[in-house]
Design a protein around this motif. Structure first.
Motif, PDB file in Angstrom:
ATOM      1  N   GLU A 242      52.924  40.545  61.377  1.00 33.29           N
ATOM      2  CA  GLU A 242      52.192  39.294  61.146  1.00 33.29           C
ATOM      3  C   GLU A 242      50.707  39.544  60.874  1.00 33.29           C
ATOM      4  O   GLU A 242      49.825  38.958  61.503  1.00 33.29           O
ATOM      5  N   ILE A 243      50.435  40.434  59.919  1.00 40.51           N
ATOM      6  CA  ILE A 243      49.064  40.737  59.513  1.00 40.51           C
ATOM      7  C   ILE A 243      48.720  39.878  58.301  1.00 40.51           C
ATOM      8  O   ILE A 243      49.400  39.957  57.268  1.00 40.51           O
ATOM      9  N   PRO A 244      47.670  39.049  58.378  1.00 39.10           N
ATOM     10  CA  PRO A 244      47.302  38.231  57.215  1.00 39.10           C
ATOM     11  C   PRO A 244      46.805  39.113  56.075  1.00 39.10           C
ATOM     12  O   PRO A 244      45.995  40.017  56.292  1.00 39.10           O
ATOM     13  N   TYR A 245      47.311  38.890  54.869  1.00 43.93           N
ATOM     14  CA  TYR A 245      46.904  39.730  53.748  1.00 43.93           C
ATOM     15  C   TYR A 245      46.515  38.925  52.500  1.00 43.93           C
ATOM     16  O   TYR A 245      46.112  39.489  51.486  1.00 43.93           O
ATOM     17  N   ARG A 246      46.629  37.603  52.575  1.00 46.08           N
ATOM     18  CA  ARG A 246      46.131  36.752  51.486  1.00 46.08           C
ATOM     19  C   ARG A 246      44.988  35.909  52.037  1.00 46.08           C
ATOM     20  O   ARG A 246      45.109  35.307  53.101  1.00 46.08           O
ATOM     21  N   PHE A 247      43.882  35.867  51.309  1.00 44.92           N
ATOM     22  CA  PHE A 247      42.751  35.067  51.766  1.00 44.92           C
ATOM     23  C   PHE A 247      42.969  33.598  51.399  1.00 44.92           C
ATOM     24  O   PHE A 247      43.379  33.290  50.271  1.00 44.92           O
ATOM     25  N   PRO A 248      42.702  32.683  52.334  1.00 42.37           N
ATOM     26  CA  PRO A 248      42.763  31.258  51.991  1.00 42.37           C
ATOM     27  C   PRO A 248      41.799  30.935  50.862  1.00 42.37           C
ATOM     28  O   PRO A 248      40.776  31.620  50.672  1.00 42.37           O
ATOM     29  N   ALA A 249      42.106  29.867  50.123  1.00 39.52           N
ATOM     30  CA  ALA A 249      41.260  29.484  48.977  1.00 39.52           C
ATOM     31  C   ALA A 249      39.827  29.219  49.412  1.00 39.52           C
ATOM     32  O   ALA A 249      38.872  29.558  48.688  1.00 39.52           O
ATOM     33  N   SER A 250      39.649  28.628  50.599  1.00 41.43           N
ATOM     34  CA  SER A 250      38.297  28.310  51.057  1.00 41.43           C
ATOM     35  C   SER A 250      37.474  29.571  51.292  1.00 41.43           C
ATOM     36  O   SER A 250      36.259  29.587  51.068  1.00 41.43           O
ATOM     37  N   VAL A 251      38.124  30.650  51.722  1.00 37.65           N
ATOM     38  CA  VAL A 251      37.427  31.917  51.959  1.00 37.65           C
ATOM     39  C   VAL A 251      37.036  32.560  50.635  1.00 37.65           C
ATOM     40  O   VAL A 251      35.909  33.039  50.468  1.00 37.65           O
ATOM     41  N   GLU A 252      37.966  32.580  49.692  1.00 37.99           N
ATOM     42  CA  GLU A 252      37.654  33.141  48.370  1.00 37.99           C
ATOM     43  C   GLU A 252      36.528  32.351  47.705  1.00 37.99           C
ATOM     44  O   GLU A 252      35.631  32.925  47.083  1.00 37.99           O
ATOM     45  N   LYS A 253      36.572  31.036  47.856  1.00 32.55           N
ATOM     46  CA  LYS A 253      35.537  30.191  47.261  1.00 32.55           C
ATOM     47  C   LYS A 253      34.181  30.497  47.874  1.00 32.55           C
ATOM     48  O   LYS A 253      33.162  30.589  47.161  1.00 32.55           O
ATOM     49  N   GLU A 254      34.149  30.680  49.185  1.00 35.21           N
ATOM     50  CA  GLU A 254      32.897  30.991  49.873  1.00 35.21           C
ATOM     51  C   GLU A 254      32.353  32.341  49.417  1.00 35.21           C
ATOM     52  O   GLU A 254      31.137  32.499  49.217  1.00 35.21           O
ATOM     53  N   ALA A 255      33.246  33.315  49.238  1.00 38.48           N
ATOM     54  CA  ALA A 255      32.815  34.644  48.797  1.00 38.48           C
ATOM     55  C   ALA A 255      32.261  34.598  47.375  1.00 38.48           C
ATOM     56  O   ALA A 255      31.238  35.225  47.068  1.00 38.48           O
ATOM     57  N   LEU A 256      32.926  33.862  46.507  1.00 38.39           N
ATOM     58  CA  LEU A 256      32.466  33.770  45.118  1.00 38.39           C
ATOM     59  C   LEU A 256      31.122  33.055  45.009  1.00 38.39           C
ATOM     60  O   LEU A 256      30.339  33.319  44.100  1.00 38.39           O
ATOM     61  N   ALA A 257      30.857  32.162  45.946  1.00 37.85           N
ATOM     62  CA  ALA A 257      29.599  31.407  45.911  1.00 37.85           C
ATOM     63  C   ALA A 257      28.421  32.206  46.476  1.00 37.85           C
ATOM     64  O   ALA A 257      27.260  31.797  46.323  1.00 37.85           O
ATOM     65  N   ALA A 258      28.702  33.340  47.138  1.00 40.60           N
ATOM     66  CA  ALA A 258      27.628  34.125  47.761  1.00 40.60           C
ATOM     67  C   ALA A 258      26.676  34.660  46.703  1.00 40.60           C
ATOM     68  O   ALA A 258      27.095  35.131  45.646  1.00 40.60           O
ATOM     69  N   LYS A 259      25.382  34.592  46.994  1.00 35.37           N
ATOM     70  CA  LYS A 259      24.369  35.073  46.063  1.00 35.37           C
ATOM     71  C   LYS A 259      23.724  36.344  46.605  1.00 35.37           C
ATOM     72  O   LYS A 259      23.560  36.517  47.810  1.00 35.37           O
ATOM     73  N   GLU A 260      23.367  37.229  45.685  1.00 36.37           N
ATOM     74  CA  GLU A 260      22.806  38.517  46.065  1.00 36.37           C
ATOM     75  C   GLU A 260      21.503  38.336  46.830  1.00 36.37           C
ATOM     76  O   GLU A 260      20.665  37.505  46.477  1.00 36.37           O
ATOM     77  N   ALA A 261      21.333  39.129  47.887  1.00 35.33           N
ATOM     78  CA  ALA A 261      20.130  39.044  48.714  1.00 35.33           C
ATOM     79  C   ALA A 261      18.903  39.518  47.938  1.00 35.33           C
ATOM     80  O   ALA A 261      19.008  40.343  47.023  1.00 35.33           O
TER      81      ALA A 261
END
Length: 755
Positions: A242-261
């Motif tokens: 029971e290891i999660p291996y697919r990221f929820p859509a909300s997590v992928e969306k948050e990652a894509l929205a991240a801006k470079e420091a």
């Protein structure tokens, strides 16, 4: 702007003018009322959306999916299902005990993301649930477009055992389920119970008892995938554990929205020629290193070491969706055919990977050591760095050994030689400290294009590996010391001393080998190193290595410090791998808070939960290790399945009453030899010797013994091998007898004794 028309509950479609698209409420009303409106095209046609407005509608529909308002099954769009008035819910083990939330115990992924249910526990509640519970709850739906739910526990339920999984094999009249658990038996699947499963699919099944004889039958309830077609045997371990291996859509969306420091709030360290030194196939780079001689006259022969670590805490904020998912995973999991990362690829392989020639936000250390490798002082900094080069371990080592390539050559004098000189000083301090010196070679499996074993090898242990290890260990010590100095709670990486019982058991085993036994039950790492040295001189390294390893406790994460026994360190905290370990991310946040380096430090809520966090991520670490081990076992069983009857050499790696576990030399594969197949004698388990000993003949098979075996059976999906032993054991005094008796003519090896 055109006036928005009013929607009505009429089948005549509402029409919109240019520049106007429907609201979320209007789309949900239309999709709910008219079943034929089940695609982007039909929604656009219903509302009369044309031209460029279709792009805006497409974006809105995608947002509604991410928000859980709409669900998509292939191309069909529909409104997400609502929860019933009473439902079975699972409360996550990591839930805040003072602010519980839960998810439906059963949920079809086609319905979109699982809805969150906030659990209300009034003071007068007769049923008080806790994190990790499964409950029967009464559900109330809140007002508003986005469905919100509140639940009150009616009863705490027993959690059922996780679903059985196996591989479908189609045959006449239906199919059979080949289990992935070693001790499980095959079951029948009737044709009507296959669902959409095809031959070779990995499936979850529900087991039912049928007929007058109550014969177990399996019914497919979920098709997970096809391990063979995907080249992913690891898929079995992911679902079994029971290891999660697919990221929820909300997590992928948050990652894509991240801006470079940027440089705001950071020191500029881009002129320091850092290098990353990693495996040749590494995709993410947590750490970069640099060293130079210290010019301070008060520190002759000393060095300044710079260590840069990816600043994951800048991108993964406490309480965010990414943070929640990273905590649930606890760590990345590494398989021969894939990596299941703790963080989405946009973060792990891009923004937080210290790529060559690119600006990267980092948590950095400046460490001053003397000529003997003793740390004089250190300081933490939040910086921007730029790696001068990406090198593999073998590249860096070859350059130092006099064979630099085009990438490492220009760095040899200015960067690599000072690094090796600093490592030379650190080695002196390590040798003086005396950590546990167990030699544990790690086999690697290389796969072919079909996902099957192409090669098994033991990577060469290079000085380059030890250099990075020593610099990371030193950095981890610095992190623990700094947090202790600022009196801030932290997660230590702790490793307890061996228990008295295990030391006694080791002493009994050493006595059976005629080796000196421990004089004290309170042993230091240096005492174990002395035992290993004596075993090597006596030619008994393999036996003693196994037993010393078994005597050690398991390392874990905890807010209470009791030191790291194996490294022989008083304080130690993981800091250097925040891309792949949640513990390191917590330590980063604690340092930011302690040193006032930003507004993204450890929160008070996290600090209050450190004990719970430590327990959880210690469990996910053990889960990852089990998944990696089980996957290797399955791949090796696949590899050896075509070699039934072949002869191999190996060593006895474990002994139980039931038989012997043998590890093959060439592949490292483990298999079992049942005690009943050892011959005509009755073999008794002797715990103090870790051996099976023949009651009549005194023939002994002991842990670490070299043996020849023949492969009799391979079960690839279970990762199980069965051997027969071809070697004869050592002859000793039979247990309970006065002296060894003359050996009777032995039965052929592998033939079951008649009793």
């Amino acid at each position: 702007m055109a006036k928005r028309p009013t929607t009505t509950k009429s089948k005549s479609p509402a029409r919109y003018g240019p520049g106007v698209i429907p609201t979320r409420e209007e789309i949900m009303e239309a999709v709910s009322e008219f079943p034929e409106i089940n695609s982007k095209r039909e929604i656009a046609r219903h509302f009369g959306i044309k031209g460029d407005d279709r792009v805006a509608l497409k974006v809105l529909l995608k947002d509604m999916e991410a928000e859980g308002l709409l669900a998509r099954s292939r191309k069909a769009i529909r409104v997400t299902s609502e929860l019933p008035a009473v439902a079975v819910l699972d409360i996550p083990a990591d839930a805040d005990a003072d602010d519980l939330h839960a998810y439906p115990a059963k949920w079809n992924d086609d319905e979109g993301e699982k809805p969150v249910v906030r659990i209300h526990v009034p003071k007068s509640a007769r049923v008080v649930p806790a994190p990790g519970d499964r409950i029967l709850a009464r559900i109330e739906r809140g007002d508003g477009t986005v469905p919100t739910y509140t639940g009150r526990a009616m009863k705490v339920l027993d959690k059922p055992r996780k679903a059985d999984i196996g591989i479908v094999r189609i045959d006449e009249g239906g199919a059979r389920l080949v289990p992935v658990e070693r001790k499980a038996r095959e079951m029948r699947i009737e044709a009507g119970d296959l669902g959409k499963a095809r031959d070779g699919d990995l499936v979850e099944v529900e087991v039912t008892m049928r007929g007058r004889l109550m014969i177990p039958r399996a019914k497919v309830i979920n098709v997970i995938g096809n391990p063979h077609s995907e080249g992913a045997v690891s898929l079995i371990a992911l679902h079994a554990l029971e290891i999660p291996y697919r990221f929820p859509a909300s997590v992928e969306k948050e990652a894509l929205a991240a801006k470079e420091a940027d440089l705001k709030g950071r020191e500029d360290w881009r002129e320091i020629p850092f290098v990353t030194i990693d495996p040749a196939d590494a995709k993410d780079h947590d750490d970069a290193v640099h060293a130079e001689p210290d010019t301070d006259p008060g520190n002759p022969g000393g060095f300044i070491i710079h260590v840069g670590i990816a600043d994951v805490s800048y991108y993964v904020r406490a309480g965010s969706d990414m943070d929640h998912e990273a905590f649930l995973r606890g760590n990345s999991v590494y398989f021969p055919d894939r990596v299941v990362p703790m963080l989405p690829e946009r973060i792990s392989n891009n923004l937080c990977s210290l790529r060559e020639g690119e600006n990267r936000a980092s948590m950095a250390l400046r460490i001053v050591i003397d000529a003997n490798g003793n740390k004089k002082r250190h300081s933490f900094h939040r910086v921007m760095l730029r790696s001068a080069a990406k090198l593999s371990y073998s590249q860096a080592q070859a350059a130092i050994d006099g064979n630099p390539d085009d990438a490492a050559g220009p760095l040899l004098e200015p960067v690599l030689k000072p690094l090796w000189a600093a490592y030379g000083a650190l080695s002196k301090a390590r040798d003086k400290r005396g950590p546990l010196a167990l030699d544990l070679p790690e086999r690697r499996i290389k796969l072919d294009e079909n996902g099957m074993v192409a090669d098994i090898y033991v990577p060469e242990r290079l000085e380059a590996h030890r250099l990075i290890e020593e610099m990371m260990i030193l950095s981890n010590v610095c992190a623990a010391e700094t947090l202790e100095k600022h009196k801030l709670s932290l997660l230590y990486r702790v490793h307890d001393a061996p228990s008295e019982e295990k030391v006694i058991a080791l002493g009994e085993f050493l006595k059976s080998l005629e080796l000196p036994t421990p004089r004290s039950k309170a042993m230091r790492p240096s005492d174990f190193n002395q035992i290993l040295y004596r075993a090597e001189k006596a030619g008994k390294t393999e036996q003693v290595n196994e037993m010393v390893l078994r005597s050690q406790a398991q390392a874990e994460y905890a807010p209470g410090n009791y030191g790291h026994y194996g490294l022989n360190l008083d304080r130690y905290a993981h800091f250097t791998s925040p891309i792949r370990r949640y513990a390191d991310l917590i330590v980063h946040r604690a340092l930011i808070r302690a040193l006032d380096l930003g507004d993204d430090g450890l929160t008070e809520a996290e600090e209050a939960r450190l004990d719970q966090i430590g327990q959880h991520i210690s469990a996910t670490e053990r889960r990852a290790m089990a998944a990696e081990r089980e996957t290797a076992d399955r791949l090796l069983a696949h590899f050896l399945a075509g070699k039934i009857g072949a002869r191999f050499t190996g060593k006895i790696a474990g002994v139980t009453k039931a038989g012997l576990f043998v590890r093959l030399d060439e592949t490292g594969a483990d298999g079992f030899v049942p005690a009943s197949t050892l011959g005509t004698d009755y073999f008794r388990y002797m715990e103090d010797q870790q051996a099976l000993v023949g009651e009549r003949t005194g023939e002994r098979f002991r842990i670490g013994d070299r043996v020849d075996v023949r492969l009799l059976e391979a079960a690839p999906m279970a990762g199980a091998l069965r051997f027969e032993i071809l070697s004869e054991g050592e002859r000793i005094r039979p247990p309970g007898r006065g002296r060894p008796q003359r050996r009777a003519k032995p039965a052929p090896r592998g033939r079951r004794a008649r009793r």
